[in-house]
Motif scaffolding. Sequence first.
Motif, PDB file in Angstrom:
ATOM      1  N   ARG A 151       0.834  -1.202   0.000  1.00 37.46           N
ATOM      2  CA  ARG A 151       0.000   0.000   0.000  1.00 37.46           C
ATOM      3  C   ARG A 151       0.871   1.254   0.000  1.00 37.46           C
ATOM      4  O   ARG A 151       0.608   2.214  -0.728  1.00 37.46           O
ATOM      5  CB  ARG A 151      -0.938   0.012   1.211  1.00 37.46           C
ATOM      6  N   MET A 152       1.917   1.237   0.815  1.00 43.53           N
ATOM      7  CA  MET A 152       2.825   2.386   0.876  1.00 43.53           C
ATOM      8  C   MET A 152       3.523   2.588  -0.461  1.00 43.53           C
ATOM      9  O   MET A 152       3.695   3.723  -0.922  1.00 43.53           O
ATOM     10  CB  MET A 152       3.860   2.183   1.987  1.00 43.53           C
ATOM     11  N   GLU A 184       1.035   4.145  -2.803  1.00 41.88           N
ATOM     12  CA  GLU A 184       0.831   5.558  -2.469  1.00 41.88           C
ATOM     13  C   GLU A 184       2.026   6.392  -2.918  1.00 41.88           C
ATOM     14  O   GLU A 184       1.859   7.523  -3.388  1.00 41.88           O
ATOM     15  CB  GLU A 184       0.605   5.705  -0.960  1.00 41.88           C
ATOM     16  N   GLU A 226       1.781   6.881  -6.639  1.00 39.16           N
ATOM     17  CA  GLU A 226       0.759   7.878  -6.954  1.00 39.16           C
ATOM     18  C   GLU A 226       1.253   9.284  -6.627  1.00 39.16           C
ATOM     19  O   GLU A 226       1.023  10.231  -7.382  1.00 39.16           O
ATOM     20  CB  GLU A 226      -0.524   7.576  -6.177  1.00 39.16           C
ATOM     21  N   SER A 227       1.959   9.416  -5.483  1.00 40.47           N
ATOM     22  CA  SER A 227       2.490  10.708  -5.090  1.00 40.47           C
ATOM     23  C   SER A 227       3.527  11.193  -6.096  1.00 40.47           C
ATOM     24  O   SER A 227       3.547  12.375  -6.475  1.00 40.47           O
ATOM     25  CB  SER A 227       3.126  10.603  -3.697  1.00 40.47           C
ATOM     26  N   ARG A 247       1.738  12.379  -9.200  1.00 39.17           N
ATOM     27  CA  ARG A 247       1.128  13.697  -9.003  1.00 39.17           C
ATOM     28  C   ARG A 247       2.189  14.798  -9.037  1.00 39.17           C
ATOM     29  O   ARG A 247       1.976  15.875  -9.594  1.00 39.17           O
ATOM     30  CB  ARG A 247       0.359  13.734  -7.680  1.00 39.17           C
TER      31      ARG A 247
END
Length: 198
Positions: free
Chosen positions: A88-89, A92, A95-96, A99
């Motif tokens: 999950r990390m 994330e 995704e970060s 972005r």
Amino acid sequence: RRIAEMLGCTLEEFARSKIWDFVDEADGGRVTERLAARARGLGEVHDFRLRRRDGSYLDTNMVTSPISLSDGTIGALAMVRDVSAQRRMEAELRESKERLELALDVGQMGTWEWTLGTDRTAGSSQVRKLLGLAPEAPLSTPDAFWASLHPDDVPALRAAMTAYLAGGASGRFTNNFRIVRPDGTVRWVRSVGGGVTE
């Protein structure tokens, strides 16, 4: 007992279950391949997604080895580690990063790193765009950066950078200078950076 807890069932329920009870139909082929490898005496380390009793999923990392059973057949011993939080990390973080890359692209900004001890550099895809370089152009040494500067601005920037480093590389380093792109166009850029001690 721990694997039963991880899969959301009792140890007794787990003992009555088969591996197929904890995998999706789509992953059945992978299970068959791995069981066949065990039968050939091959072990491996691999990631695998298991399905809990409640239908949720568990991301695991397995160290699996073949074992000889008392009836002469080959079984498998698996050491299973729950890596769901880690995955999950990682998702994330991806995704970060995506972005951040989008924000930099929209803002026409790039990032550039210079490791002084090894004199190695790295630049983002946006920096290559700013410099007018191809996406695959190497930026592994400072040469590409210095070569992109307007010749008249190189001495001042070198002097400013030398003074900044001599002062301990603390605070922000800000400079305005011109770059000359491969097509000959000249662009003004503003560089804001800072020193990082590892």
